[in-house]
Design an enzyme around this catalytic site. Structure first.
Site, PDB file in Angstrom:
ATOM      1  N   GLU A  79       1.051  -1.136   0.033  1.00  0.00           N
ATOM      2  CA  GLU A  79       0.189  -0.287   0.279  1.00  0.00           C
ATOM      3  C   GLU A  79       0.833   1.039   0.289  1.00  0.00           C
ATOM      4  O   GLU A  79       0.276   1.946   0.432  1.00  0.00           O
ATOM      5  CB  GLU A  79      -0.713   0.020   1.630  1.00  0.00           C
ATOM      6  N   CYS A 111      -3.446  -3.711   4.621  1.00  0.00           N
ATOM      7  CA  CYS A 111      -2.550  -4.905   5.077  1.00  0.00           C
ATOM      8  C   CYS A 111      -2.685  -5.982   5.543  1.00  0.00           C
ATOM      9  O   CYS A 111      -1.962  -7.386   4.858  1.00  0.00           O
ATOM     10  CB  CYS A 111      -2.595  -4.669   6.442  1.00  0.00           C
ATOM     11  N   THR A 152       3.057   3.915  15.819  1.00  0.00           N
ATOM     12  CA  THR A 152       3.375   3.714  15.374  1.00  0.00           C
ATOM     13  C   THR A 152       3.897   2.543  13.412  1.00  0.00           C
ATOM     14  O   THR A 152       3.342   1.964  12.817  1.00  0.00           O
ATOM     15  CB  THR A 152       1.735   2.461  14.586  1.00  0.00           C
ATOM     16  N   SER A 201     -10.505   1.925  14.017  1.00  0.00           N
ATOM     17  CA  SER A 201      -9.514   0.622  13.619  1.00  0.00           C
ATOM     18  C   SER A 201      -8.985   0.075  14.324  1.00  0.00           C
ATOM     19  O   SER A 201      -9.474  -1.195  14.486  1.00  0.00           O
ATOM     20  CB  SER A 201      -9.072   1.366  13.225  1.00  0.00           C
ATOM     21  N   HIS A 233      -1.900 -10.232  11.957  1.00  0.00           N
ATOM     22  CA  HIS A 233      -1.293  -8.942  12.267  1.00  0.00           C
ATOM     23  C   HIS A 233      -0.788  -7.966  13.460  1.00  0.00           C
ATOM     24  O   HIS A 233      -2.371  -7.536  14.339  1.00  0.00           O
ATOM     25  CB  HIS A 233      -1.952  -8.081  10.800  1.00  0.00           C
ATOM     26  N   LYS A 242      -4.375  -7.617  22.109  1.00  0.00           N
ATOM     27  CA  LYS A 242      -5.602  -7.810  22.640  1.00  0.00           C
ATOM     28  C   LYS A 242      -6.945  -7.965  22.070  1.00  0.00           C
ATOM     29  O   LYS A 242      -8.073  -8.434  21.889  1.00  0.00           O
ATOM     30  CB  LYS A 242      -5.367  -6.318  21.854  1.00  0.00           C
ATOM     31  N   ASN A 276       4.915  -1.338  12.800  1.00  0.00           N
ATOM     32  CA  ASN A 276       4.297  -1.993  11.124  1.00  0.00           C
ATOM     33  C   ASN A 276       4.567  -2.040   9.869  1.00  0.00           C
ATOM     34  O   ASN A 276       5.593  -0.768   9.854  1.00  0.00           O
ATOM     35  CB  ASN A 276       2.905  -0.615  11.457  1.00  0.00           C
ATOM     36  N   SER A 308      -7.554  -2.639   6.376  1.00  0.00           N
ATOM     37  CA  SER A 308      -8.531  -1.658   6.980  1.00  0.00           C
ATOM     38  C   SER A 308      -9.328  -1.877   6.181  1.00  0.00           C
ATOM     39  O   SER A 308      -8.202  -1.884   4.541  1.00  0.00           O
ATOM     40  CB  SER A 308      -7.326  -0.053   7.282  1.00  0.00           C
TER      41      SER A 308
HETATM   42  N1  CAA Z   1       3.658   2.695  30.476  1.00  0.00           N
HETATM   43  C1  CAA Z   1       2.348   2.203  30.648  1.00  0.00           C
HETATM   44  N2  CAA Z   1       1.562   2.377  29.273  1.00  0.00           N
HETATM   45  C2  CAA Z   1       0.650   2.970  29.561  1.00  0.00           C
HETATM   46  C3  CAA Z   1       1.266   4.155  29.782  1.00  0.00           C
HETATM   47  C4  CAA Z   1       2.616   4.102  30.801  1.00  0.00           C
HETATM   48  N3  CAA Z   1       3.327   5.420  30.677  1.00  0.00           N
HETATM   49  N4  CAA Z   1       1.115   4.951  28.922  1.00  0.00           N
HETATM   50  C5  CAA Z   1      -0.483   4.537  28.425  1.00  0.00           C
HETATM   51  N5  CAA Z   1      -0.111   3.828  27.963  1.00  0.00           N
HETATM   52  C6  CAA Z   1      -1.778   2.435  27.524  1.00  0.00           C
HETATM   53  C7  CAA Z   1      -2.394   2.700  27.584  1.00  0.00           C
HETATM   54  O1  CAA Z   1      -2.972   2.033  28.637  1.00  0.00           O
HETATM   55  C8  CAA Z   1      -2.830   2.181  26.539  1.00  0.00           C
HETATM   56  O2  CAA Z   1      -3.375   0.887  26.598  1.00  0.00           O
HETATM   57  P1  CAA Z   1      -4.850  -0.214  26.261  1.00  0.00           P
HETATM   58  O3  CAA Z   1      -4.480   0.012  24.993  1.00  0.00           O
HETATM   59  O4  CAA Z   1      -4.274  -1.344  26.929  1.00  0.00           O
HETATM   60  O5  CAA Z   1      -5.701   1.017  27.241  1.00  0.00           O
HETATM   61  C9  CAA Z   1      -1.805   2.068  25.251  1.00  0.00           C
HETATM   62  O6  CAA Z   1      -0.622   2.166  26.384  1.00  0.00           O
HETATM   63  C10 CAA Z   1      -2.217   3.147  23.625  1.00  0.00           C
HETATM   64  O7  CAA Z   1      -2.390   4.620  24.693  1.00  0.00           O
HETATM   65  P2  CAA Z   1      -3.458   5.134  24.307  1.00  0.00           P
HETATM   66  O8  CAA Z   1      -4.972   4.254  23.757  1.00  0.00           O
HETATM   67  O9  CAA Z   1      -3.941   6.500  25.132  1.00  0.00           O
HETATM   68  O10 CAA Z   1      -2.554   5.895  23.011  1.00  0.00           O
HETATM   69  P3  CAA Z   1      -2.892   6.386  21.454  1.00  0.00           P
HETATM   70  O11 CAA Z   1      -4.425   7.020  21.614  1.00  0.00           O
HETATM   71  O12 CAA Z   1      -2.596   7.810  21.265  1.00  0.00           O
HETATM   72  O13 CAA Z   1      -2.576   5.131  20.530  1.00  0.00           O
HETATM   73  C11 CAA Z   1      -3.608   4.554  18.433  1.00  0.00           C
HETATM   74  C12 CAA Z   1      -2.980   4.210  19.916  1.00  0.00           C
HETATM   75  C13 CAA Z   1      -4.763   4.722  18.324  1.00  0.00           C
HETATM   76  C14 CAA Z   1      -3.591   2.837  18.343  1.00  0.00           C
HETATM   77  C15 CAA Z   1      -2.762   5.005  17.624  1.00  0.00           C
HETATM   78  O14 CAA Z   1      -1.291   4.268  18.046  1.00  0.00           O
HETATM   79  C16 CAA Z   1      -2.802   4.513  16.235  1.00  0.00           C
HETATM   80  O15 CAA Z   1      -3.437   5.388  15.664  1.00  0.00           O
HETATM   81  N6  CAA Z   1      -2.745   3.688  15.515  1.00  0.00           N
HETATM   82  C17 CAA Z   1      -2.346   3.884  14.001  1.00  0.00           C
HETATM   83  C18 CAA Z   1      -4.172   3.390  13.904  1.00  0.00           C
HETATM   84  C19 CAA Z   1      -3.291   1.303  14.231  1.00  0.00           C
HETATM   85  O16 CAA Z   1      -2.044   1.033  14.573  1.00  0.00           O
HETATM   86  N7  CAA Z   1      -4.689   0.724  14.697  1.00  0.00           N
HETATM   87  C20 CAA Z   1      -4.723  -0.523  14.360  1.00  0.00           C
HETATM   88  C21 CAA Z   1      -5.873  -0.921  14.363  1.00  0.00           C
HETATM   89  S1  CAA Z   1      -5.974  -0.784  11.847  1.00  0.00           S
HETATM   90  C22 CAA Z   1      -4.946  -2.288  11.556  1.00  0.00           C
HETATM   91  O17 CAA Z   1      -4.661  -2.972  11.582  1.00  0.00           O
HETATM   92  C23 CAA Z   1      -3.710  -1.786   9.723  1.00  0.00           C
HETATM   93  C24 CAA Z   1      -2.902  -0.914   9.670  1.00  0.00           C
HETATM   94  O18 CAA Z   1      -1.932  -1.886  10.367  1.00  0.00           O
HETATM   95  C25 CAA Z   1      -3.083   0.186  10.192  1.00  0.00           C
END
Ligand code: CAA
Length: 387
Positions: A79, A111, A152, A201, A233, A242, A276, A308
């Site tokens: 992609e 992906c 990521t 996502s 993945h 998760k 990733n 996605s």
């Molecule tokens: N120590 C330990 N853990 C901590 C911490 C600390 N100091 N601070 C935060 N954390 C934990 C949080 O509790 C959370 O854990 P849980 O998920 O178990 O609750 C984790 O760290 C992440 O924290 P947030 O949820 O606050 O993170 P965020 O909102 O800033 O970002 C995300 C997370 C939204 C996934 C972001 O990384 C993102 O947008 N990523 C891109 C999209 C993606 O990868 N999606 C996955 C599914 S889609 C797919 O698979 C296709 C693809 O390849 C893109």
């Protein structure tokens, strides 16, 4: 005749960024990345690297070991395409010497594309078991700076030789499928960075994995208890945990931390430091599992692919006797340990760099020490060279 993965080879970029550097810049605790999302480093492309250079580096060792005879189909999933018309794998002809008597095509569905390639390859080989198919998954994951997606990012290519009577993993003919039109992650043609609705996502991934599992069972697939490991993945490694917890709980099982670790742990070692790699990520997970788990001979593996938009596939395979003699563990580890670590400013400069679009001759800065590089742009053409 069993059909599956006969050889598997991995390549990544010249550079990497440690998540501690990114955490400091963003003013967050680095354990949010190290533990929270389960990422420690991510591969970053040099100015003279793109998916063609890493795809060539992944595929070359396969051709060196097995030759190119009877490879009548080459499928490159990405992609991070470099052209809207020409398939990226066609550049590999001059770089690594693919056969001319072959169909060479690029595949896209976020992906998931590499899994489509594997499924199409298995179908072609079922029709004529004397043929071999080269499937390559290659991506450079890029999100906007200072966004939740930024930690990521990552980059890698995985090349697989798919054959009858494979040496590593025989694929089961049963697959579970799930597709739905959703906007969780996408990249319009005019953008170089993906747009993502992070929480949507994550939920979409979990739902799709569960639905693909349900379909796999309806098609007569194995029981959950039959699998020695679950290869998901991995957009970030925590996502695999998760999704597996979600799957187990949806089936009325409890998900103890130790059980999750036993099912997932060994699949995450490479992704944790590569990041990733979109289409390649699932197959990097498989390489990690094969390279790090105790003897898996005769064991069944679950493979869970998600792209996605979205398409998910739950499929499975059996690890073949003697597989360990065919692994590339040392080369895989060297690809990771030989990366040059970036400081923040250099990373940012690479992230912000744009390719010239004026059609004039532009030599690219010489940075990568990998086998292939993008040497120049000229007349709107990408000029590659072997180093
Ligand atoms: N120590 C330990 N853990 C901590 C911490 C600390 N100091 N601070 C935060 N954390 C934990 C949080 O509790 C959370 O854990 P849980 O998920 O178990 O609750 C984790 O760290 C992440 O924290 P947030 O949820 O606050 O993170 P965020 O909102 O800033 O970002 C995300 C997370 C939204 C996934 C972001 O990384 C993102 O947008 N990523 C891109 C999209 C993606 O990868 N999606 C996955 C599914 S889609 C797919 O698979 C296709 C693809 O390849 C893109």
């Amino acid at each position: 005749t069993p059909v599956g993965i006969h050889d598997l080879s991995f390549a990544t970029t010249h550079y990497a960024l440690d998540h501690a550097v990114l955490a400091e810049r963003l003013g967050v605790d680095r354990d949010k990345f190290y533990l929270g999302i389960g990422q420690e480093r991510m591969s970053v492309a040099a100015a003279d690297e793109d998916i063609v250079t890493i795809a060539a580096a992944a595929a070359q060792p396969i051709l060196e070991r097995h030759g190119a005879d009877n490879i009548r189909t080459v499928l490159l999933a990405t992609e991070t395409g470099v052209d809207q018309s020409k398939a990226a794998a066609l550049y590999l002809h001059s770089l690594i010497g693919l056969p001319n008597a072959a169909r060479v095509v690029e595949l896209k569905q976020a992906c998931y594309g590499g899994t489509a390639g594997l499924a199409f390859a298995a179908g072609l080989i079922a029709r004529d078991p004397s043929q071999r198919v080269l499937v390559i998954a290659a991506d450079i994951a890029k999100y906007e700076l200072d966004t939740p997606g930024e930690p990521t990012q990552g980059a890698a290519a995985v090349a697989m030789l798919v054959t009858a009577n494979p040496a590593i993993l025989a694929l089961d003919p049963i697959s579970g499928l799930y597709s739905a039109d959703i906007m969780d992650f996408w990249r319009p043609n005019y953008r170089s960075e993906a747009i993502v609705d992070g929480k949507t996502s994550v939920n979409a991934y979990q739902k799709a994995a569960q639905e693909a599992w349900s379909d796999y069972r309806r098609q007569g697939g194995r029981e959950l208890s039959e699998f020695a490991a679950f290869c998901y993945h991995q957009p970030f490694t925590k996502m695999a945990y998760k999704a597996h917890r979600h799957l187990l709980e949806s089936q009325g099982h409890t998900a103890e931390a130790a059980d999750l670790e036993a099912a997932i742990g060994a699949t995450t070692t490479y992704n944790r430091t590569v990041g990733n790699s979109y289409t390649a990520s699932l197959y990097l997970g498989l390489a990690s599992l094969l390279d790090h788990a105790d003897d898996l001979t005769g064991k069944a593996l679950a493979m869970i692919s998600y792209g996605s938009g979205s398409v998910a596939e739950f499929f499975s395979g059996t690890v073949q006797p003697g597989y360990r003699a065919h692994l590339r563990t040392e080369a895989n580890q060297a690809a990771i340990s030989s990366r040059e670590m970036l400081d923040y400013d250099h990373y940012r400069a690479l992230h912000e760099a744009v390719l010239p679009t004026d059609g004039a001759y532009h030599a690219m800065a010489e940075e990568t020490r990998r086998p292939f590089r993008l040497a120049a742009m000229s007349g709107h053409k990408r000029i590659y060279e072997a180093r």
